[in-house]
Design a protein around this motif. Sequence first.
Motif, PDB file in Angstrom:
ATOM      1  N   TRP A  25      -3.144  35.556 -34.065  1.00 45.05           N
ATOM      2  CA  TRP A  25      -4.408  35.240 -34.739  1.00 45.05           C
ATOM      3  C   TRP A  25      -5.126  34.061 -34.100  1.00 45.05           C
ATOM      4  CZ3 TRP A  25      -5.489  30.513 -36.762  1.00 45.05           C
ATOM      5  CH2 TRP A  25      -4.414  29.634 -36.965  1.00 45.05           C
ATOM      6  N   GLU A  26      -4.400  33.136 -33.419  1.00 46.65           N
ATOM      7  CA  GLU A  26      -5.043  31.960 -32.836  1.00 46.65           C
ATOM      8  C   GLU A  26      -6.133  32.325 -31.823  1.00 46.65           C
ATOM      9  OE1 GLU A  26      -1.749  32.426 -33.077  1.00 46.65           O
ATOM     10  OE2 GLU A  26      -0.637  30.538 -33.171  1.00 46.65           O
ATOM     11  N   ILE A  27      -5.986  33.487 -31.172  1.00 47.53           N
ATOM     12  CA  ILE A  27      -6.947  33.889 -30.149  1.00 47.53           C
ATOM     13  C   ILE A  27      -8.279  34.317 -30.773  1.00 47.53           C
ATOM     14  CG2 ILE A  27      -7.406  35.589 -28.324  1.00 47.53           C
ATOM     15  CD1 ILE A  27      -5.351  33.640 -27.446  1.00 47.53           C
ATOM     16  N   LEU A  28      -8.220  34.938 -31.955  1.00 48.38           N
ATOM     17  CA  LEU A  28      -9.396  35.589 -32.526  1.00 48.38           C
ATOM     18  C   LEU A  28     -10.584  34.646 -32.757  1.00 48.38           C
ATOM     19  CD1 LEU A  28      -7.629  37.987 -35.066  1.00 48.38           C
ATOM     20  CD2 LEU A  28      -8.315  38.447 -32.726  1.00 48.38           C
ATOM     21  N   PRO A  29     -10.407  33.479 -33.400  1.00 49.57           N
ATOM     22  CA  PRO A  29     -11.577  32.620 -33.615  1.00 49.57           C
ATOM     23  C   PRO A  29     -12.173  32.062 -32.329  1.00 49.57           C
ATOM     24  CG  PRO A  29      -9.578  31.509 -34.346  1.00 49.57           C
ATOM     25  CD  PRO A  29      -9.213  32.929 -34.067  1.00 49.57           C
ATOM     26  N   MET A  30     -11.356  31.885 -31.300  1.00 45.88           N
ATOM     27  CA  MET A  30     -11.891  31.384 -30.029  1.00 45.88           C
ATOM     28  C   MET A  30     -12.840  32.402 -29.400  1.00 45.88           C
ATOM     29  SD  MET A  30      -8.713  29.349 -28.241  1.00 45.88           S
ATOM     30  CE  MET A  30      -7.286  30.291 -28.779  1.00 45.88           C
ATOM     31  N   VAL A  31     -12.520  33.687 -29.572  1.00 44.67           N
ATOM     32  CA  VAL A  31     -13.359  34.742 -29.014  1.00 44.67           C
ATOM     33  C   VAL A  31     -14.613  34.945 -29.872  1.00 44.67           C
ATOM     34  CG1 VAL A  31     -13.443  37.210 -28.455  1.00 44.67           C
ATOM     35  CG2 VAL A  31     -11.389  35.888 -27.933  1.00 44.67           C
ATOM     36  N   ARG A  32     -14.450  34.958 -31.180  1.00 45.23           N
ATOM     37  CA  ARG A  32     -15.574  35.274 -32.075  1.00 45.23           C
ATOM     38  C   ARG A  32     -16.527  34.091 -32.273  1.00 45.23           C
ATOM     39  NH1 ARG A  32     -16.944  38.960 -36.143  1.00 45.23           N
ATOM     40  NH2 ARG A  32     -18.192  38.060 -37.834  1.00 45.23           N
ATOM     41  N   ASN A  33     -16.008  32.868 -32.317  1.00 45.39           N
ATOM     42  CA  ASN A  33     -16.803  31.741 -32.814  1.00 45.39           C
ATOM     43  C   ASN A  33     -17.123  30.661 -31.787  1.00 45.39           C
ATOM     44  OD1 ASN A  33     -14.692  32.339 -35.482  1.00 45.39           O
ATOM     45  ND2 ASN A  33     -16.887  32.641 -35.704  1.00 45.39           N
ATOM     46  N   HIS A  34     -16.970  30.953 -30.480  1.00 47.00           N
ATOM     47  CA  HIS A  34     -17.189  29.893 -29.492  1.00 47.00           C
ATOM     48  C   HIS A  34     -18.668  29.604 -29.249  1.00 47.00           C
ATOM     49  CE1 HIS A  34     -17.292  33.564 -26.975  1.00 47.00           C
ATOM     50  NE2 HIS A  34     -18.087  32.871 -26.162  1.00 47.00           N
ATOM     51  N   HIS A  35     -19.577  30.369 -29.894  1.00 47.54           N
ATOM     52  CA  HIS A  35     -21.008  30.079 -29.788  1.00 47.54           C
ATOM     53  C   HIS A  35     -21.593  29.567 -31.111  1.00 47.54           C
ATOM     54  CE1 HIS A  35     -22.023  31.151 -25.687  1.00 47.54           C
ATOM     55  NE2 HIS A  35     -21.337  32.271 -25.791  1.00 47.54           N
ATOM     56  N   GLU A  36     -20.737  29.239 -32.067  1.00 49.77           N
ATOM     57  CA  GLU A  36     -21.231  28.586 -33.276  1.00 49.77           C
ATOM     58  C   GLU A  36     -21.630  27.146 -32.924  1.00 49.77           C
ATOM     59  OE1 GLU A  36     -21.734  30.336 -35.803  1.00 49.77           O
ATOM     60  OE2 GLU A  36     -20.245  31.957 -35.868  1.00 49.77           O
ATOM     61  N   ARG A  37     -22.506  26.556 -33.732  1.00 49.40           N
ATOM     62  CA  ARG A  37     -22.970  25.185 -33.484  1.00 49.40           C
ATOM     63  C   ARG A  37     -22.785  24.329 -34.732  1.00 49.40           C
ATOM     64  NH1 ARG A  37     -22.280  26.850 -29.306  1.00 49.40           N
ATOM     65  NH2 ARG A  37     -23.687  27.070 -27.513  1.00 49.40           N
ATOM     66  N   TRP A  38     -22.496  23.072 -34.529  1.00 49.31           N
ATOM     67  CA  TRP A  38     -22.152  22.159 -35.625  1.00 49.31           C
ATOM     68  C   TRP A  38     -23.210  22.166 -36.735  1.00 49.31           C
ATOM     69  CZ3 TRP A  38     -17.724  20.011 -36.835  1.00 49.31           C
ATOM     70  CH2 TRP A  38     -17.692  18.969 -37.784  1.00 49.31           C
ATOM     71  N   GLU A  39     -24.491  22.240 -36.339  1.00 46.73           N
ATOM     72  CA  GLU A  39     -25.553  22.181 -37.352  1.00 46.73           C
ATOM     73  C   GLU A  39     -25.885  23.557 -37.923  1.00 46.73           C
ATOM     74  OE1 GLU A  39     -27.701  23.560 -33.809  1.00 46.73           O
ATOM     75  OE2 GLU A  39     -26.045  22.163 -34.200  1.00 46.73           O
ATOM     76  N   GLY A  40     -25.156  24.619 -37.476  1.00 49.88           N
ATOM     77  CA  GLY A  40     -25.320  25.944 -38.082  1.00 49.88           C
ATOM     78  C   GLY A  40     -26.291  26.863 -37.380  1.00 49.88           C
ATOM     79  N   SER A  41     -26.718  26.519 -36.173  1.00 49.18           N
ATOM     80  CA  SER A  41     -27.713  27.342 -35.481  1.00 49.18           C
ATOM     81  C   SER A  41     -27.091  28.369 -34.537  1.00 49.18           C
ATOM     82  CB  SER A  41     -28.665  26.443 -34.675  1.00 49.18           C
ATOM     83  OG  SER A  41     -27.947  25.775 -33.632  1.00 49.18           O
ATOM     84  N   GLY A  42     -25.770  28.454 -34.499  1.00 41.62           N
ATOM     85  CA  GLY A  42     -25.112  29.345 -33.535  1.00 41.62           C
ATOM     86  C   GLY A  42     -24.955  30.769 -34.035  1.00 41.62           C
ATOM     87  N   TYR A  43     -24.095  31.531 -33.358  1.00 43.18           N
ATOM     88  CA  TYR A  43     -23.858  32.931 -33.713  1.00 43.18           C
ATOM     89  C   TYR A  43     -22.387  33.247 -33.475  1.00 43.18           C
ATOM     90  CZ  TYR A  43     -24.350  33.715 -28.605  1.00 43.18           C
ATOM     91  OH  TYR A  43     -24.207  33.666 -27.235  1.00 43.18           O
ATOM     92  N   PRO A  44     -21.840  34.304 -34.109  1.00 42.43           N
ATOM     93  CA  PRO A  44     -22.542  35.370 -34.838  1.00 42.43           C
ATOM     94  C   PRO A  44     -22.708  35.100 -36.337  1.00 42.43           C
ATOM     95  CG  PRO A  44     -20.235  35.963 -34.595  1.00 42.43           C
ATOM     96  CD  PRO A  44     -20.411  34.652 -33.869  1.00 42.43           C
ATOM     97  N   ALA A  45     -22.009  34.092 -36.903  1.00 48.08           N
ATOM     98  CA  ALA A  45     -21.990  33.932 -38.361  1.00 48.08           C
ATOM     99  C   ALA A  45     -22.757  32.710 -38.854  1.00 48.08           C
ATOM    100  CB  ALA A  45     -20.528  33.848 -38.846  1.00 48.08           C
ATOM    101  N   ARG A  46     -23.388  31.961 -37.928  1.00 46.33           N
ATOM    102  CA  ARG A  46     -24.124  30.741 -38.288  1.00 46.33           C
ATOM    103  C   ARG A  46     -23.252  29.783 -39.102  1.00 46.33           C
ATOM    104  NH1 ARG A  46     -29.409  31.222 -36.920  1.00 46.33           N
ATOM    105  NH2 ARG A  46     -30.002  29.420 -38.203  1.00 46.33           N
ATOM    106  N   LEU A  47     -21.995  29.647 -38.677  1.00 46.53           N
ATOM    107  CA  LEU A  47     -21.092  28.680 -39.314  1.00 46.53           C
ATOM    108  C   LEU A  47     -21.535  27.274 -38.947  1.00 46.53           C
ATOM    109  CD1 LEU A  47     -17.608  30.342 -38.568  1.00 46.53           C
ATOM    110  CD2 LEU A  47     -19.029  30.594 -40.616  1.00 46.53           C
ATOM    111  N   ALA A  48     -21.172  26.311 -39.799  1.00 44.52           N
ATOM    112  CA  ALA A  48     -21.560  24.924 -39.542  1.00 44.52           C
ATOM    113  C   ALA A  48     -20.396  23.992 -39.832  1.00 44.52           C
ATOM    114  CB  ALA A  48     -22.753  24.533 -40.418  1.00 44.52           C
ATOM    115  N   GLY A  49     -20.378  22.860 -39.130  1.00 46.11           N
ATOM    116  CA  GLY A  49     -19.405  21.801 -39.390  1.00 46.11           C
ATOM    117  C   GLY A  49     -17.970  22.285 -39.337  1.00 46.11           C
ATOM    118  N   GLU A  50     -17.180  21.828 -40.299  1.00 47.67           N
ATOM    119  CA  GLU A  50     -15.752  22.135 -40.308  1.00 47.67           C
ATOM    120  C   GLU A  50     -15.457  23.578 -40.700  1.00 47.67           C
ATOM    121  OE1 GLU A  50     -13.567  19.222 -42.490  1.00 47.67           O
ATOM    122  OE2 GLU A  50     -14.185  17.573 -41.178  1.00 47.67           O
TER     123      GLU A  50
END
Length: 304
Positions: free
Chosen positions: A266-291
């Motif tokens: 499972w450790e591999i999955l978030p690195m592949v899916r979420n490496h374009h998220e941004r701290w302030e929430g402007s990234g993709y694919p899920a627009r995650l923010a912060g922690e």
Amino acid sequence: NLGMAYRDSREWSRAEECFDEAFAICSDLRDENLLGTIELNRADLLLHQERYRDARDYCDRAFEIYTRVESKQGLGEANRLYGTLFHRMARPSLAEAHLSRALELATAAEDRLLEAEVHAQRALVHLDEERNTEALQSLNNSYRLFNDLGARHVLLDLDRRLDGLEQTYLQIVAAWGESIDGRDSYTAGHCTRLADYACLLAEAVGFAGRELTWLRMGGFLHDVGKIEVPLEILNKPGKLTDEEWTAMKNHTVAGFEIVENLNFRWEILPMVRNHHERWEGSGYPARLAGEAIPYTARIMCVAD
């Protein structure tokens, strides 16, 4: 067991003497199963010396014994060694056939250790044929089984076996990462550099040992979804249209699905899916923010 210990220390003649003595004792005891084991150990010893014809002869003897006593586990071990032997002899189709049969027998005998070893050997066969997806699938199956055996305290040398598997992992994912880079003229060499930077950053914040190995694999695999992006978009010299940009951004989700289907840890999955998220929430694919962004994905993002 002494014979195997001498084999590991490359004292070939002493190993042979031990196997000869063990065989004589077992013959007197008429212990057929142990006789088969000794013949397989002899074949393994000869395999280490690259004496392939002699190794096959002893494999044949073990196979004959296990057939006579109807031992599924023994026949599985014999087929696994045949597979290893034919792999070393550069006969991949025969190696694959014997390893497939070994896996069937290991499953029937409920021998999880043999299953793990067969999957690991199949990964090497697939790797030599540049069938990276199948190699990774076999490695993931092997790793999961070895971990399960370790958790149940069945396997004493778990770390040594996992270390060996991880080196094969890195070899495959590095080759895969380079092939992905090769599709995109803009990012040539990117996966290797990112993996190096990510490990340096992770080590600085306390990662160590096997954690760093998996992070490096994440670095090699983070852009695997780009194989689903058309080349004309990847290599377009000008600005992307909205539709093209949507297709480009989808590489994170496509990569996640590829890695998930290969049953990676499972450790591999978030690195592949979420490496374009941004701290302030402007990234993709899920627009995650912060922690809310997984920690390893944050490391990957900074390295990227």
